[in-house]
Design a protein around this motif. Structure first.
Motif, PDB file in Angstrom:
ATOM      1  N   ASN A 118      -3.606 -48.872  96.109  1.00  0.00           N
ATOM      2  CA  ASN A 118      -3.694 -48.842  94.783  1.00  0.00           C
ATOM      3  C   ASN A 118      -5.030 -49.736  94.483  1.00  0.00           C
ATOM      4  N   ASN A 119      -5.513 -50.154  95.532  1.00  0.00           N
ATOM      5  CA  ASN A 119      -7.074 -50.654  95.577  1.00  0.00           C
ATOM      6  C   ASN A 119      -7.995 -49.840  96.411  1.00  0.00           C
ATOM      7  N   PRO A 176      -2.935 -57.423  96.490  1.00  0.00           N
ATOM      8  CA  PRO A 176      -3.490 -56.977  95.227  1.00  0.00           C
ATOM      9  C   PRO A 176      -3.491 -58.028  94.271  1.00  0.00           C
ATOM     10  N   ASP A 205     -11.126 -47.233  90.363  1.00  0.00           N
ATOM     11  CA  ASP A 205      -9.722 -46.540  90.404  1.00  0.00           C
ATOM     12  C   ASP A 205      -9.593 -45.319  91.339  1.00  0.00           C
ATOM     13  N   ASP A 239      -7.679 -43.078  91.920  1.00  0.00           N
ATOM     14  CA  ASP A 239      -7.451 -41.595  91.631  1.00  0.00           C
ATOM     15  C   ASP A 239      -8.637 -40.741  91.092  1.00  0.00           C
ATOM     16  N   ASN A 267      -0.471 -40.868  86.602  1.00  0.00           N
ATOM     17  CA  ASN A 267       0.190 -41.586  87.861  1.00  0.00           C
ATOM     18  C   ASN A 267       0.737 -42.771  87.434  1.00  0.00           C
ATOM     19  N   TYR A 324       3.305 -46.096  89.223  1.00  0.00           N
ATOM     20  CA  TYR A 324       3.884 -46.407  90.168  1.00  0.00           C
ATOM     21  C   TYR A 324       4.399 -48.031  89.723  1.00  0.00           C
ATOM     22  N   GLY A 381       1.924 -49.933  87.327  1.00  0.00           N
ATOM     23  CA  GLY A 381       0.870 -49.570  87.135  1.00  0.00           C
ATOM     24  C   GLY A 381       0.637 -48.204  86.561  1.00  0.00           C
ATOM     25  N   HIS A 403      -2.126 -44.959  85.824  1.00  0.00           N
ATOM     26  CA  HIS A 403      -3.470 -44.091  85.809  1.00  0.00           C
ATOM     27  C   HIS A 403      -3.235 -42.762  84.726  1.00  0.00           C
ATOM     28  N   ARG A 453      -2.254 -52.459  85.025  1.00  0.00           N
ATOM     29  CA  ARG A 453      -1.787 -52.664  85.918  1.00  0.00           C
ATOM     30  C   ARG A 453      -1.235 -54.485  85.708  1.00  0.00           C
TER      31      ARG A 453
END
Length: 365
Positions: free
Chosen positions: A47-48, A67, A108, A110, A151, A153, A161, A163, A186
């Motif tokens: 995620n990072n 995170p 990001d 993504d 997205n 999660y 989070g 996106h 997030r």
């Protein structure tokens, strides 16, 4: 009877631009190059974005709190300082002039199309911060009239989070406008640093709250000329596990703004790339605690870092095996930092600036 059918597999060679500032096949570059594509990133449980580099040799990632860390350090070739690795976002440096740090939270995963990693010194073409290597993060661009990607999660410690990316393209017959909007958010409750047996009333969880929003607008005049402008904004707040009296306790807060303008063109056999940018990082840290002597301490630290830059790179293929690259790079940065001690009479102020100007040229045979 049936005739014999011969089927050939055609594999296109990988092309990168970071190592020499112009497009070239990866197996023709006399340097160690790593290429990470968006499909590989999508398959990684990250995620990072900096977590992607954990699988790359000679690249070291230091994110001690996972995170919930306030920052992350990415180094290359054994050099311990993150200021020795140049991080580019679509060709624009992300390293802060004062210290060379990079806010990896604002990128990001993504929205990344590919990452080009050039290992080893590249200061001749990129100037400061490139002693260990260069990492160029190239973002996605639209290839459909309208595309929407979302997205969501969830994770440990009530982490949630989201996106979102919306893009569009009106390019027809290699001419037209394209655009994109993207953002993510997030939050998470975090965890306690100390075990339950050793905690006291000042211990709290390392919660996070962050969001990012941005967009870009581009226009392609023809296959030889294209311009693009973009804006990215990031804001977050991260508690570091201590709270005595103040709201949110001890915490870090960052806001980052990046404005970029890019031009790509080809004139009489010369390929021209122009990047102009302005970056601002606002930092705030509230630190409160009860020291070993039972005294209450409260300190507030803040800084404003502003970086501006302009770079032009030109390349031309003079002959089959001869490439010429040259250009100019101008950078300006200034910082304004202060520490205010509310439980004592101390106040500390730092101010500084730096200017960087360079001409570069490379003749490759």
């Amino acid at each position: 009877s049936f005739g014999q059918i011969n089927m050939d597999t055609i594999t296109t060679k990988e092309v990168v631009i970071t190592a020499n500032r112009y497009e070239k096949e990866i197996d023709e570059i006399p340097a160690k190059i790593e290429l990470i594509k968006s499909k590989e990133i999508d398959q990684m449980p990250v995620n990072n974005l900096d977590d992607v580099f954990n699988s790359i040799s000679n690249v070291n990632v230091n994110r001690s709190w996972g995170p919930f860390s306030k920052n992350s350090s990415v180094t290359m070739r054994g050099l311990s300082s993150s200021a020795r690795t140049l991080i580019l976002l679509d060709g624009v440096p992300l390293n802060v002039a004062a210290g060379g740090s990079v806010n990896w939270h604002m990128i990001d995963p993504d929205n990344v199309a590919r990452i080009e990693i050039t290992k080893g010194p590249n200061s001749a073409l990129y100037g400061n911060n490139a002693m260990g290597g260069v990492i160029n993060i190239i973002t996605k661009k639209p290839n459909a009239p309208l595309s929407i990607h979302s997205n969501t999660y969830v994770g440990s410690y009530k982490t949630l989070g989201q996106h979102l990316r919306v893009t569009g393209s009106k390019i027809k017959e290699e001419k037209g406008m394209y655009w994109g909007l993207n953002g993510f958010g997030r939050k998470g409750n975090g965890y306690f640093f100390d075990t339950e047996a050793t905690r006291d009333y000042t211990d709290t969880t390392t919660f996070i709250w962050e969001y990012n929003g941005g967009g870009y607008l581009g226009y392609q005049f023809n296959p030889q000329h294209k311009v693009e402008v973009s804006l990215d904004y990031y804001d977050d707040l991260r508690n570091i596990g201590t709270q005595v009296f103040e709201k949110n306790g001890s915490y870090f807060k960052f806001t980052n703004t990046i404005i970029k303008a890019n031009y790509w063109g080809r004139i009489k056999g010369f390929n021209i790339t122009v990047n102009a940018y302005r970056k601002q990082k606002d930092y705030f840290n509230q630190n409160e605690k009860i020291n070993s002597g039972g005294e209450y301490k409260l300190v507030e630290s803040s800084s404003i870092d502003i970086d501006e830059g302009f770079c032009i790179g030109i390349d031309k293929r003079i002959s089959k095996n001869n490439y010429l690259t040259f250009g100019a790079d101008l950078k300006h940065g200034n910082t304004d930092y202060q520490d205010i001690y509310f439980t004592s009479a101390d106040e500390v102020y730092y101010q500084g600036y730096y200017n960087f100007a360079a001409l570069f040229a490379q003749d490759e045979h």
